[in-house]
Design a protein around this motif. Structure first.
Motif, PDB file in Angstrom:
ATOM      1  N   GLU A  13       0.747  -1.202   0.177  1.00  0.00           N
ATOM      2  CA  GLU A  13      -0.060   0.056   0.154  1.00  0.00           C
ATOM      3  C   GLU A  13       0.950   1.283  -0.202  1.00  0.00           C
ATOM      4  O   GLU A  13       1.878   1.357   0.831  1.00  0.00           O
ATOM      5  CB  GLU A  13      -0.918  -0.001   1.242  1.00  0.00           C
ATOM      6  N   GLY A  14       0.556   2.176  -0.945  1.00  0.00           N
ATOM      7  CA  GLY A  14       1.403   3.372  -1.291  1.00  0.00           C
ATOM      8  C   GLY A  14       1.673   4.235  -0.213  1.00  0.00           C
ATOM      9  O   GLY A  14       2.978   4.849   0.052  1.00  0.00           O
ATOM     10  N   ASN A  15       0.785   4.207   1.052  1.00  0.00           N
ATOM     11  CA  ASN A  15       0.826   5.457   1.844  1.00  0.00           C
ATOM     12  C   ASN A  15       1.407   4.630   3.242  1.00  0.00           C
ATOM     13  O   ASN A  15       1.140   5.381   4.220  1.00  0.00           O
ATOM     14  CB  ASN A  15      -0.626   5.927   2.380  1.00  0.00           C
ATOM     15  N   GLY A  16       1.806   3.352   3.079  1.00  0.00           N
ATOM     16  CA  GLY A  16       2.121   2.817   4.488  1.00  0.00           C
ATOM     17  C   GLY A  16       0.963   2.404   5.111  1.00  0.00           C
ATOM     18  O   GLY A  16       0.909   1.824   6.320  1.00  0.00           O
ATOM     19  N   ARG A  17      -0.175   2.170   4.809  1.00  0.00           N
ATOM     20  CA  ARG A  17      -1.620   1.930   5.347  1.00  0.00           C
ATOM     21  C   ARG A  17      -1.800   0.348   5.066  1.00  0.00           C
ATOM     22  O   ARG A  17      -2.766   0.218   4.466  1.00  0.00           O
ATOM     23  CB  ARG A  17      -2.791   2.782   5.228  1.00  0.00           C
ATOM     24  N   TYR A  18      -1.023  -0.207   5.460  1.00  0.00           N
ATOM     25  CA  TYR A  18      -0.949  -1.809   5.073  1.00  0.00           C
ATOM     26  C   TYR A  18      -2.049  -2.703   5.817  1.00  0.00           C
ATOM     27  O   TYR A  18      -2.509  -3.819   5.418  1.00  0.00           O
ATOM     28  CB  TYR A  18       0.344  -2.348   5.504  1.00  0.00           C
ATOM     29  N   TYR A  19      -2.468  -2.220   7.044  1.00  0.00           N
ATOM     30  CA  TYR A  19      -3.122  -3.125   8.128  1.00  0.00           C
ATOM     31  C   TYR A  19      -4.786  -3.104   8.091  1.00  0.00           C
ATOM     32  O   TYR A  19      -5.303  -2.029   8.063  1.00  0.00           O
ATOM     33  CB  TYR A  19      -2.656  -2.770   9.517  1.00  0.00           C
ATOM     34  N   GLU A  20      -5.530  -4.032   8.191  1.00  0.00           N
ATOM     35  CA  GLU A  20      -6.795  -4.178   8.206  1.00  0.00           C
ATOM     36  C   GLU A  20      -7.236  -5.039   9.552  1.00  0.00           C
ATOM     37  O   GLU A  20      -7.148  -6.156   9.420  1.00  0.00           O
ATOM     38  CB  GLU A  20      -7.435  -4.735   6.952  1.00  0.00           C
ATOM     39  N   PRO A  21      -7.712  -4.330  10.353  1.00  0.00           N
ATOM     40  CA  PRO A  21      -7.730  -5.176  11.618  1.00  0.00           C
ATOM     41  C   PRO A  21      -8.728  -6.072  11.566  1.00  0.00           C
ATOM     42  O   PRO A  21     -10.089  -5.638  11.120  1.00  0.00           O
ATOM     43  CB  PRO A  21      -8.171  -4.046  12.631  1.00  0.00           C
ATOM     44  N   GLY A  22      -8.635  -7.115  12.277  1.00  0.00           N
ATOM     45  CA  GLY A  22      -9.903  -8.156  12.424  1.00  0.00           C
ATOM     46  C   GLY A  22     -10.649  -7.727  13.461  1.00  0.00           C
ATOM     47  O   GLY A  22     -10.287  -7.021  14.394  1.00  0.00           O
ATOM     48  N   PRO A  23     -11.996  -8.309  13.754  1.00  0.00           N
ATOM     49  CA  PRO A  23     -12.665  -8.097  14.857  1.00  0.00           C
ATOM     50  C   PRO A  23     -12.638  -8.462  16.054  1.00  0.00           C
ATOM     51  O   PRO A  23     -11.854  -9.700  16.339  1.00  0.00           O
ATOM     52  CB  PRO A  23     -14.132  -8.736  14.080  1.00  0.00           C
ATOM     53  N   ASP A  24     -13.030  -7.835  17.139  1.00  0.00           N
ATOM     54  CA  ASP A  24     -12.887  -8.322  18.344  1.00  0.00           C
ATOM     55  C   ASP A  24     -13.797  -9.399  18.627  1.00  0.00           C
ATOM     56  O   ASP A  24     -14.430  -9.923  17.500  1.00  0.00           O
ATOM     57  CB  ASP A  24     -13.220  -7.125  19.491  1.00  0.00           C
ATOM     58  N   ARG A  25     -14.114  -9.758  20.072  1.00  0.00           N
ATOM     59  CA  ARG A  25     -15.277 -10.762  20.141  1.00  0.00           C
ATOM     60  C   ARG A  25     -16.503 -10.769  19.457  1.00  0.00           C
ATOM     61  O   ARG A  25     -17.145  -9.656  19.366  1.00  0.00           O
ATOM     62  CB  ARG A  25     -15.615 -11.096  21.454  1.00  0.00           C
ATOM     63  N   THR A  26     -17.136 -11.740  18.819  1.00  0.00           N
ATOM     64  CA  THR A  26     -18.195 -11.496  17.971  1.00  0.00           C
ATOM     65  C   THR A  26     -19.325 -12.747  18.370  1.00  0.00           C
ATOM     66  O   THR A  26     -18.671 -13.622  18.760  1.00  0.00           O
ATOM     67  CB  THR A  26     -17.871 -11.511  16.484  1.00  0.00           C
ATOM     68  N   TRP A  27     -20.549 -12.441  17.969  1.00  0.00           N
ATOM     69  CA  TRP A  27     -21.405 -13.401  18.231  1.00  0.00           C
ATOM     70  C   TRP A  27     -22.436 -13.654  17.186  1.00  0.00           C
ATOM     71  O   TRP A  27     -22.534 -12.570  16.433  1.00  0.00           O
ATOM     72  CB  TRP A  27     -22.329 -13.157  19.547  1.00  0.00           C
ATOM     73  N   LEU A  28     -23.042 -14.668  16.808  1.00  0.00           N
ATOM     74  CA  LEU A  28     -23.870 -14.959  15.783  1.00  0.00           C
ATOM     75  C   LEU A  28     -24.998 -15.981  16.257  1.00  0.00           C
ATOM     76  O   LEU A  28     -24.654 -17.079  17.059  1.00  0.00           O
ATOM     77  CB  LEU A  28     -23.129 -15.677  14.605  1.00  0.00           C
ATOM     78  N   LEU A  29     -26.511 -15.540  16.166  1.00  0.00           N
ATOM     79  CA  LEU A  29     -27.428 -16.623  16.264  1.00  0.00           C
ATOM     80  C   LEU A  29     -28.189 -16.627  15.354  1.00  0.00           C
ATOM     81  O   LEU A  29     -28.437 -15.759  14.330  1.00  0.00           O
ATOM     82  CB  LEU A  29     -28.346 -15.836  17.495  1.00  0.00           C
ATOM     83  N   GLY A  30     -28.610 -18.075  14.977  1.00  0.00           N
ATOM     84  CA  GLY A  30     -29.477 -18.281  13.874  1.00  0.00           C
ATOM     85  C   GLY A  30     -30.322 -19.402  13.747  1.00  0.00           C
ATOM     86  O   GLY A  30     -30.351 -20.026  14.727  1.00  0.00           O
ATOM     87  N   LEU A  31     -31.298 -19.282  12.934  1.00  0.00           N
ATOM     88  CA  LEU A  31     -32.349 -20.472  12.880  1.00  0.00           C
ATOM     89  C   LEU A  31     -32.497 -20.634  11.092  1.00  0.00           C
ATOM     90  O   LEU A  31     -32.398 -19.964  10.286  1.00  0.00           O
ATOM     91  CB  LEU A  31     -33.657 -20.045  13.271  1.00  0.00           C
ATOM     92  N   ARG A  32     -32.295 -22.011  10.979  1.00  0.00           N
ATOM     93  CA  ARG A  32     -32.660 -22.741   9.801  1.00  0.00           C
ATOM     94  C   ARG A  32     -33.675 -23.774   9.658  1.00  0.00           C
ATOM     95  O   ARG A  32     -33.781 -24.549  10.373  1.00  0.00           O
ATOM     96  CB  ARG A  32     -31.295 -23.336   9.123  1.00  0.00           C
ATOM     97  N   TRP A  33     -34.644 -23.693   8.698  1.00  0.00           N
ATOM     98  CA  TRP A  33     -35.591 -24.583   8.599  1.00  0.00           C
ATOM     99  C   TRP A  33     -35.575 -25.274   7.302  1.00  0.00           C
ATOM    100  O   TRP A  33     -35.415 -24.743   6.289  1.00  0.00           O
ATOM    101  CB  TRP A  33     -37.236 -23.613   8.648  1.00  0.00           C
ATOM    102  N   ASP A  34     -35.644 -26.562   7.453  1.00  0.00           N
ATOM    103  CA  ASP A  34     -35.646 -27.422   6.202  1.00  0.00           C
ATOM    104  C   ASP A  34     -36.989 -28.333   6.156  1.00  0.00           C
ATOM    105  O   ASP A  34     -37.406 -28.963   7.251  1.00  0.00           O
ATOM    106  CB  ASP A  34     -34.612 -28.448   6.570  1.00  0.00           C
ATOM    107  N   TRP A  35     -37.445 -28.640   4.964  1.00  0.00           N
ATOM    108  CA  TRP A  35     -38.738 -29.124   4.530  1.00  0.00           C
ATOM    109  C   TRP A  35     -38.532 -29.910   3.562  1.00  0.00           C
ATOM    110  O   TRP A  35     -38.054 -29.702   2.608  1.00  0.00           O
ATOM    111  CB  TRP A  35     -39.886 -28.326   4.628  1.00  0.00           C
ATOM    112  N   ASN A  36     -38.694 -31.509   3.746  1.00  0.00           N
ATOM    113  CA  ASN A  36     -38.776 -32.240   2.602  1.00  0.00           C
ATOM    114  C   ASN A  36     -39.988 -32.942   2.139  1.00  0.00           C
ATOM    115  O   ASN A  36     -40.941 -33.224   2.931  1.00  0.00           O
ATOM    116  CB  ASN A  36     -37.979 -33.538   2.952  1.00  0.00           C
ATOM    117  N   GLY A  37     -40.545 -32.612   1.101  1.00  0.00           N
ATOM    118  CA  GLY A  37     -41.833 -32.846   0.743  1.00  0.00           C
ATOM    119  C   GLY A  37     -42.011 -34.564   0.252  1.00  0.00           C
ATOM    120  O   GLY A  37     -40.926 -35.175   0.171  1.00  0.00           O
TER     121      GLY A  37
END
Length: 711
Positions: free
Chosen positions: A687-711
């Motif tokens: 990176e030409g301006n010396g801004r090389y770094y892209e920080p990763g996230p701190d502690r994160t959380w994810l909640l989800g539901l998935r519904w599956d249906w077979n006919g």
């Protein structure tokens, strides 16, 4: 040839494995243990078998119940040895992807690798690709090919990544999913698929929305994917795929300096808000694949595709840098059509009374784009589209012929070999010509023949040993041809394609109980490595940097420990360095290279060590897993004068199933970076301006539901 051939092994008695057994005498077997017969399949086979291929080929199952974020492609790639996928926390830029060090220099998109979606190329003829439109929610699997056999795919094939949509196995299946998580991230998707006597279909649509971990990183992404299958006659099959990807005005927080990343990793660069840096992407694509057996072991496969991709991007190029009459401005307006086709003949039979298969074909791809550049200011107001500063029409095209053969010349031995000849042509017509900005039109042609061969030995039902070697090449992309290293007008037509000689030794083991182990030693020596020559005024120019080497070790293991428990491990040791020294520009406004890169300097963007470990438990209704991802330090520029520190992260997940007849409700939760470690998630190489770094996230959380249906 789109993919090397695969063989399906028969399963025999279970076995035990130790790492030290990789060197065990292969000839100490009984004739009764030899695999007879062996059934041969193309790697387009739906089962994704890789055990009998003399290459490193990993399969990612997208139908499992891992609590991943379907909007985060990097999570899906975790656990594949040799592959580095880094989420940039920046939806304006594609996921960073490299395989055995190839592709690591890309600051946006994917370069040096070949990408496919349901057999349709996602890499343009100039070698630039993107994976943003990979529809994970509607997917069945991803296959990752590493090593010499990647050369069978032509230009820019340091590795190959292929995505496959899910097919239906019942008359009607429906799925819906919703999740929410940290940083106001939301995901919703729905899918429907089914199959009848002659017609099958799979439809999936998704929407992902996030405020972003960092400031100025909001993004909205919408995708749609359709796959239709039609039986033609008794044995023929026609497949149609269509997909759409739309990401309007995704904010770009840009990279940070080391001091900025340490002070506040969630901040955006000041220039990002000043110029309102952002990117819009829209892509529509349609593909057809027709397969027809002809009798007598002969078959034909034809593929055709077409699409259009439009990009609008506001960059943080300083107003002062645009004062030069040669400046292309600070707004990119890029739109174009692309398409191509592939026709392949195959025959299966016998040679010298031994199983034999041969394929031959022709592939052609075209890319037409109109590129305009505008100033990113109007008067004193920044972040607005201003005067036109660039207007050109570009075309890239390739025409390839290929031949591939597989022969099981003895009960325990087989040979896979192939040859591809590629011609790549670039043409640019400049429509923006002034007294101070001369005509930059130009054209350049490249051609290369890339042979590859692999020998496989099967001492018994559980072990495979192989050796392979091949030659590949990588042309510069349009972006790398756009600017000359000396700062003058015109295209960098003096750039040569990088040429690589790749070799691999490997061993594979699997048991009837599902345990498996793979190990590979590899080396790739490259001539005329493409590297950055200078970064100035928002423009990157490139040069051929001489010789480089990428070599290392990969180990992958899948180990069922007991009822309900399993352990998955993937480790990569990779040494990547420039073997020749070269000069580059490192100061602002530099046009004469004066900074020396010494031989033995590490190639930036490539960690030496990478580890992924996942311990998983599954009960009747509940499941849980712990995942460790570790990465070594990464240099960020060709000089090797700066680096991002390594890190290790712990992720935890849990899920529960509720079943109601033919329906299932699947709830899942995930905590990422459990110990809240500060880390650099990705880097912007050179990176030409010396801004090389892209920080990763701190502690994160994810909640989800998935519904599956077979006919």
């Amino acid at each position: 040839m789109r993919r090397p051939l695969l063989m399906r092994p028969r399963r025999h008695l279970p076995g035990l494995v130790l790492l030290s057994a990789l060197a065990a005498p292969a000839w100490a077997v009984d004739a009764a243990d030899v695999l007879q017969p062996i059934e041969v399949h193309s790697t387009r086979s739906d089962d994704g078998v890789s055990f009998d291929t003399p290459a490193s080929l990993s399969v990612i199952d997208l139908q499992d119940d891992i609590a991943r974020n379907p909007a985060n492609l990097a999570e899906a790639f975790a656990g594949v040895p040799g592959l580095l996928a880094r989420d940039r926390q920046n939806a304006a830029q594609d996921t960073q992807l490299s395989i055995r060090g190839f592709g690591a220099r890309a600051t946006f998109g994917v370069r040096g690798l070949r990408l496919y979606v349901d057999g349709v190329p996602a890499t343009m003829p100039d070698g630039q690709g993107q994976i943003s439109h990979f529809p994970l929610f509607g997917g069945e699997r991803i296959e990752v090919l590493r090593g010499p056999f990647s050369a069978l795919y032509g230009n820019s094939s340091g590795g190959v990544v292929q995505f496959f949509s899910a097919d239906a196995d019942t008359p009607l299946q429906a799925r819906a999913q919703a999740s929410t998580g940290s940083h106001a991230s939301r995901f919703a998707a729905a899918g429907l698929r089914g199959s009848g006597k002659r017609l099958s279909y799979s439809i999936a649509a998704s929407l992902a929305d996030s405020a972003g971990y960092r400031a100025h990183s909001e993004a909205l992404r919408r995708s749609f994917n359709l796959k239709l299958g039609l039986r033609v006659g008794e044995e023929g099959r026609l497949s149609l795929t269509a997909n759409r990807y739309d990401a309007p005005d995704a904010q770009d927080p840009l990279g940070l300096s080391r001091a900025e990343a340490l002070a506040d990793p969630r901040q955006a660069t000041v220039a990002a808000t000043q110029y309102d840096t952002r990117k819009s992407a829209l892509q529509n694509q349609l593909g057809l694949v027709y397969a027809q057996p002809l009798g007598g072991g002969h078959s034909l496969l034809a593929m055709a595709y077409a699409g259009r991709r439009e990009i609008g991007q506001f960059l943080a190029v300083p107003v002062s840098a645009q004062a030069s009459p040669l400046s292309a401005g600070g707004v990119v307006d890029l739109g174009g059509n692309y398409g191509g086709g592939d026709l392949r003949w195959s025959w299966q039979g016998e040679l010298a009374a031994r199983p034999f298969e041969i394929s031959a074909g022709f592939a052609a791809d075209r890319q037409h784009q109109r590129r305009r550049g505008y100033e990113n200011f109007v008067g004193d107001s920044l972040g607005l589209r201003g005067r036109l500063r660039r207007d050109e029409r570009n075309e890239a095209r390739n025409d390839d012929e290929y031949l591939q053969a597989w022969w099981q010349f003895a009960p325990r031995w087989s040979l896979l070999a192939g040859l591809r000849h590629s011609r790549v042509r670039f043409v640019s017509d400049d429509d923006y010509v002034t007294a101070a900005n001369p005509d930059d039109s130009g054209k350049v042609n490249y051609s290369r023949t890339t042979p590859v061969a692999g020998l496989l030995f099967a001492p018994d039902a559980h072990w495979r040993f192989y050796a392979s070697a091949g030659r590949g090449f990588e042309t510069p992309t349009f972006n790398e041809l756009s600017y000359r290293a000396d700062g003058g007008a015109g295209l960098a037509l003096d750039l040569k394609p990088a040429r690589s000689d790749s070799r691999e030794l490997g061993a594979k083991w699997q048991s009837a109980t599902g345990a498996s182990l793979e190990a590979a030693l590899f080396r790739a020596d490259t001539e005329d490595e493409l590297a950055v020559a200078r970064n100035a005024g928002g423009r990157s120019s490139f040069r051929n940097a001489g010789r480089s080497r990428r070599e290392g070790l990969e180990i992958a293991a899948h180990l069922p420990l007991s009822a309900g428990w399993q352990l998955d491990l993937a480790y990569t040791r990779l040494r990547a360095e420039f073997r020749d020294g070269f000069l580059l520009c490192s100061g602002a406004g530099c046009t004469t290279p004066g900074s020396r890169v010494n031989p033995g300097t590490r190639i930036p963007g490539i960690p030496r060590d990478q580890l992924a470990a996942r311990l998983h438990w599954r009960g009747t209704a509940w499941a849980a897993a712990a995942q460790v991802l570790a990465l070594g330090p990464v240099t960020v520029n060709d000089l090797g004068s700066a680096a991002a520190p390594g890190h290790a992260l712990l992720n935890l997940e849990a899920s529960r199933d509720w079943r109601f007849g033919g329906q299932r409700l699947h709830g899942f939760a995930r905590i990422g970076n459990v110990f809240d470690r500060r880390h650099i998630g990705s880097v912007i190489v050179n990176e030409g301006n010396g801004r090389y770094y892209e920080p990763g996230p701190d502690r994160t959380w994810l909640l989800g539901l998935r519904w599956d249906w077979n006919g």
